[in-house]
Design a protein around this motif. Structure first.
Motif, PDB file in Angstrom:
ATOM      1  N   LYS A   1      17.915  31.540  17.589  1.00 43.10           N
ATOM      2  CA  LYS A   1      17.728  30.104  18.073  1.00 43.10           C
ATOM      3  C   LYS A   1      16.464  29.461  17.635  1.00 43.10           C
ATOM      4  CE  LYS A   1      17.749  27.089  22.070  1.00 43.10           C
ATOM      5  NZ  LYS A   1      17.770  27.321  23.555  1.00 43.10           N
ATOM      6  N   ALA A   2      15.481  29.826  17.707  1.00 41.61           N
ATOM      7  CA  ALA A   2      14.114  29.406  17.361  1.00 41.61           C
ATOM      8  C   ALA A   2      14.236  29.155  15.803  1.00 41.61           C
ATOM      9  CB  ALA A   2      12.856  30.361  17.593  1.00 41.61           C
ATOM     10  N   PHE A   3      14.866  29.940  14.838  1.00 46.42           N
ATOM     11  CA  PHE A   3      14.765  29.950  13.542  1.00 46.42           C
ATOM     12  C   PHE A   3      15.663  28.809  13.030  1.00 46.42           C
ATOM     13  CE2 PHE A   3      16.757  31.014   9.526  1.00 46.42           C
ATOM     14  CZ  PHE A   3      15.577  31.221   8.646  1.00 46.42           C
ATOM     15  N   SER A   4      16.829  28.645  13.870  1.00 42.46           N
ATOM     16  CA  SER A   4      17.664  27.466  13.687  1.00 42.46           C
ATOM     17  C   SER A   4      17.048  26.315  13.894  1.00 42.46           C
ATOM     18  CB  SER A   4      18.952  27.774  14.405  1.00 42.46           C
ATOM     19  OG  SER A   4      20.000  26.663  14.306  1.00 42.46           O
ATOM     20  N   LEU A   5      16.634  26.192  15.216  1.00 39.89           N
ATOM     21  CA  LEU A   5      15.769  24.885  15.724  1.00 39.89           C
ATOM     22  C   LEU A   5      14.564  24.580  14.517  1.00 39.89           C
ATOM     23  CD1 LEU A   5      15.678  25.311  19.345  1.00 39.89           C
ATOM     24  CD2 LEU A   5      16.848  23.737  18.124  1.00 39.89           C
ATOM     25  N   LEU A   6      13.742  25.618  13.980  1.00 38.23           N
ATOM     26  CA  LEU A   6      12.942  25.100  12.976  1.00 38.23           C
ATOM     27  C   LEU A   6      13.540  24.744  11.713  1.00 38.23           C
ATOM     28  CD1 LEU A   6      10.684  28.143  13.826  1.00 38.23           C
ATOM     29  CD2 LEU A   6       9.960  26.055  13.806  1.00 38.23           C
ATOM     30  N   LEU A   7      14.595  25.292  11.390  1.00 30.36           N
ATOM     31  CA  LEU A   7      15.506  24.614  10.001  1.00 30.36           C
ATOM     32  C   LEU A   7      16.008  23.248  10.329  1.00 30.36           C
ATOM     33  CD1 LEU A   7      17.697  27.838   8.931  1.00 30.36           C
ATOM     34  CD2 LEU A   7      15.477  27.140   8.132  1.00 30.36           C
ATOM     35  N   GLY A   8      16.023  22.942  11.563  1.00 29.55           N
ATOM     36  CA  GLY A   8      16.309  21.571  11.708  1.00 29.55           C
ATOM     37  C   GLY A   8      15.119  20.401  11.626  1.00 29.55           C
ATOM     38  N   VAL A   9      13.963  20.812  11.589  1.00 28.31           N
ATOM     39  CA  VAL A   9      12.898  20.042  11.247  1.00 28.31           C
ATOM     40  C   VAL A   9      12.740  19.674   9.831  1.00 28.31           C
ATOM     41  CG1 VAL A   9      10.569  19.939  11.676  1.00 28.31           C
ATOM     42  CG2 VAL A   9      11.660  20.922  13.534  1.00 28.31           C
ATOM     43  N   SER A  10      12.589  18.356   9.536  1.00 24.91           N
ATOM     44  CA  SER A  10      12.265  17.810   8.097  1.00 24.91           C
ATOM     45  C   SER A  10      10.943  18.529   7.506  1.00 24.91           C
ATOM     46  CB  SER A  10      12.164  16.523   8.340  1.00 24.91           C
ATOM     47  OG  SER A  10      11.836  15.755   6.870  1.00 24.91           O
ATOM     48  N   GLY A  11      11.121  19.178   6.312  1.00 32.67           N
ATOM     49  CA  GLY A  11      10.318  20.031   5.858  1.00 32.67           C
ATOM     50  C   GLY A  11       9.897  21.227   5.983  1.00 32.67           C
ATOM     51  N   VAL A  12      11.019  21.906   7.017  1.00 30.93           N
ATOM     52  CA  VAL A  12      10.713  23.276   7.113  1.00 30.93           C
ATOM     53  C   VAL A  12      11.847  23.974   6.588  1.00 30.93           C
ATOM     54  CG1 VAL A  12      10.901  25.042   8.932  1.00 30.93           C
ATOM     55  CG2 VAL A  12       9.582  22.870   9.343  1.00 30.93           C
ATOM     56  N   GLY A  13      11.762  24.736   5.607  1.00 32.88           N
ATOM     57  CA  GLY A  13      13.056  25.683   4.939  1.00 32.88           C
ATOM     58  C   GLY A  13      12.986  26.965   5.498  1.00 32.88           C
ATOM     59  N   PRO A  14      14.013  27.812   5.138  1.00 36.47           N
ATOM     60  CA  PRO A  14      14.055  29.196   5.652  1.00 36.47           C
ATOM     61  C   PRO A  14      12.653  30.001   5.510  1.00 36.47           C
ATOM     62  CG  PRO A  14      15.876  28.693   4.365  1.00 36.47           C
ATOM     63  CD  PRO A  14      14.897  27.445   4.235  1.00 36.47           C
TER      64      PRO A  14
ATOM     65  N   LYS B   1       1.470  17.569   8.757  1.00 36.97           N
ATOM     66  CA  LYS B   1       2.705  16.504   8.978  1.00 36.97           C
ATOM     67  C   LYS B   1       3.812  17.308   9.603  1.00 36.97           C
ATOM     68  CE  LYS B   1       5.563  13.017   7.106  1.00 36.97           C
ATOM     69  NZ  LYS B   1       5.757  12.116   5.695  1.00 36.97           N
ATOM     70  N   THR B   2       3.976  18.377   8.764  1.00 34.32           N
ATOM     71  CA  THR B   2       5.239  19.187   9.514  1.00 34.32           C
ATOM     72  C   THR B   2       4.922  19.809  10.609  1.00 34.32           C
ATOM     73  OG1 THR B   2       5.639  19.610   6.915  1.00 34.32           O
ATOM     74  CG2 THR B   2       6.876  21.229   8.608  1.00 34.32           C
ATOM     75  N   ALA B   3       3.719  20.325  10.776  1.00 27.53           N
ATOM     76  CA  ALA B   3       3.177  21.039  12.136  1.00 27.53           C
ATOM     77  C   ALA B   3       3.476  19.986  13.204  1.00 27.53           C
ATOM     78  CB  ALA B   3       1.789  21.463  11.983  1.00 27.53           C
ATOM     79  N   LYS B   4       3.208  18.868  12.891  1.00 27.37           N
ATOM     80  CA  LYS B   4       3.195  17.642  14.195  1.00 27.37           C
ATOM     81  C   LYS B   4       4.744  17.504  14.240  1.00 27.37           C
ATOM     82  CE  LYS B   4       1.496  14.943  17.043  1.00 27.37           C
ATOM     83  NZ  LYS B   4       0.826  15.507  18.295  1.00 27.37           N
ATOM     84  N   LEU B   5       5.576  17.479  13.120  1.00 26.52           N
ATOM     85  CA  LEU B   5       7.059  17.112  13.254  1.00 26.52           C
ATOM     86  C   LEU B   5       7.516  18.211  14.197  1.00 26.52           C
ATOM     87  CD1 LEU B   5       7.927  15.942   9.909  1.00 26.52           C
ATOM     88  CD2 LEU B   5       8.151  14.657  11.913  1.00 26.52           C
ATOM     89  N   ILE B   6       7.282  19.594  14.122  1.00 22.11           N
ATOM     90  CA  ILE B   6       7.817  20.799  14.741  1.00 22.11           C
ATOM     91  C   ILE B   6       7.530  20.521  16.295  1.00 22.11           C
ATOM     92  CG2 ILE B   6       7.488  23.119  15.280  1.00 22.11           C
ATOM     93  CD1 ILE B   6       6.885  23.580  12.118  1.00 22.11           C
ATOM     94  N   VAL B   7       6.507  20.029  16.897  1.00 22.63           N
ATOM     95  CA  VAL B   7       6.182  19.938  18.156  1.00 22.63           C
ATOM     96  C   VAL B   7       6.913  18.832  18.587  1.00 22.63           C
ATOM     97  CG1 VAL B   7       4.165  19.043  19.713  1.00 22.63           C
ATOM     98  CG2 VAL B   7       3.614  20.896  17.979  1.00 22.63           C
ATOM     99  N   VAL B   8       6.959  17.687  17.797  1.00 26.07           N
ATOM    100  CA  VAL B   8       7.635  16.580  18.302  1.00 26.07           C
ATOM    101  C   VAL B   8       9.304  16.828  18.216  1.00 26.07           C
ATOM    102  CG1 VAL B   8       8.192  14.024  17.485  1.00 26.07           C
ATOM    103  CG2 VAL B   8       5.979  14.967  17.683  1.00 26.07           C
ATOM    104  N   GLN B   9       9.713  17.224  17.307  1.00 24.86           N
ATOM    105  CA  GLN B   9      11.351  17.260  17.301  1.00 24.86           C
ATOM    106  C   GLN B   9      11.860  18.450  18.052  1.00 24.86           C
ATOM    107  OE1 GLN B   9      12.811  17.242  13.043  1.00 24.86           O
ATOM    108  NE2 GLN B   9      11.647  15.466  12.557  1.00 24.86           N
ATOM    109  N   LEU B  10      11.049  19.382  18.412  1.00 28.78           N
ATOM    110  CA  LEU B  10      11.355  20.638  19.061  1.00 28.78           C
ATOM    111  C   LEU B  10      11.157  20.381  20.662  1.00 28.78           C
ATOM    112  CD1 LEU B  10      10.904  23.576  17.007  1.00 28.78           C
ATOM    113  CD2 LEU B  10      13.034  22.051  16.969  1.00 28.78           C
ATOM    114  N   ALA B  11      10.554  19.261  21.166  1.00 29.00           N
ATOM    115  CA  ALA B  11       9.975  19.166  22.371  1.00 29.00           C
ATOM    116  C   ALA B  11      11.158  19.129  23.317  1.00 29.00           C
ATOM    117  CB  ALA B  11       9.470  17.864  22.706  1.00 29.00           C
TER     118      ALA B  11
END
Length: 206
Positions: A69-82, A118-128
């Motif tokens: 689930k965590a992997f799938s959610l991370l892939l949904g963040v802009s700039g995060v690939g597999p 930038k991507t690190a911040k997006l992870i925190v914001v989009q996965l909140a």
């Protein structure tokens, strides 16, 4: 769609496994924690995600559904690939990822190779709110590493378990019984070994 694999480990690399299922060898990308725990010739069960691209078809393997689930959610963040998503899971457990997101701590993700500020911040914001951090006791995470827990994890690693497997096993024991954080090393080690024993036997027996 290939959702899981149950077979025999025939090859192990730092970030990949080959699992023989009914005579067919499946190459899967996996976190270092999973590959360290894998032993050639033993049975293994993994949850998988298949990613299809124009020029490739890849399988990614995980210990449990929480990692998947965590992997799938991370892939949904802009700039995060597999590769980057797997990198996060290589550095952080799922509870640690959830805690970092809840604490708005993007520094935890900046330490992963390939993930910039930038991507690190997006992870925190989009996965909140999408991953739940462990409950707390008296303001501290019940999974926080005490000196006793750290010694037990070190002992388990010395006995042959990977650090991630040992870490998660101790965390499960402590989460089930918060008093375990004040146990002696020998007591907590016995309790954790009792939990790990059946799991290892099941994997060995197939």
């Amino acid at each position: 769609m290939i959702a899981s694999l149950h077979g025999t480990v025939v090859h192990v690399e730092d970030d990949a496994l080959v699992i023989d299922v009914g005579g067919v060898g499946y190459a899967v990308a996996a976190s270092p924690g999973l590959t360290r725990a894998a032993v050639v010739g033993t049975d293994i069960f993994v949850h998988t995600m298949m990613i299809v691209r124009e020029d490739s078809l890849s399988l990614f393997a995980f210990d449990d559904r929480d990692e998947l689930k965590a992997f799938s959610l991370l892939l949904g963040v802009s700039g995060v690939g597999p590769k980057s998503a797997l990198g996060v899971l290589s550095h952080l457990t799922v509870p640690q990822i959830a805690q970092a997101i809840e604490a708005d701590d993007d520094a935890a993700f900046r330490r992963v190779s390939g993930i910039g500020p930038k991507t690190a911040k997006l992870i925190v914001v989009q996965l909140a709110g999408k991953l739940v951090a462990p409950t707390t006791v008296t303001g501290q995470s019940v999974t926080a590493k005490t000196d006793v827990s750290a010694q037990v994890i070190a002992a388990l690693v010395g006995l042959g378990w990977s650090e991630r497997v040992a870490d998660e096993a101790v965390s499960r024991v402590v989460n089930f019984d918060a008093a375990a954080t004040s146990s002696t090393v020998s007591s907590l080690l016995r309790t954790t070994l009792a939990q790990l024993g059946p799991a290892r036997k099941e994997m060995a027996d197939g």
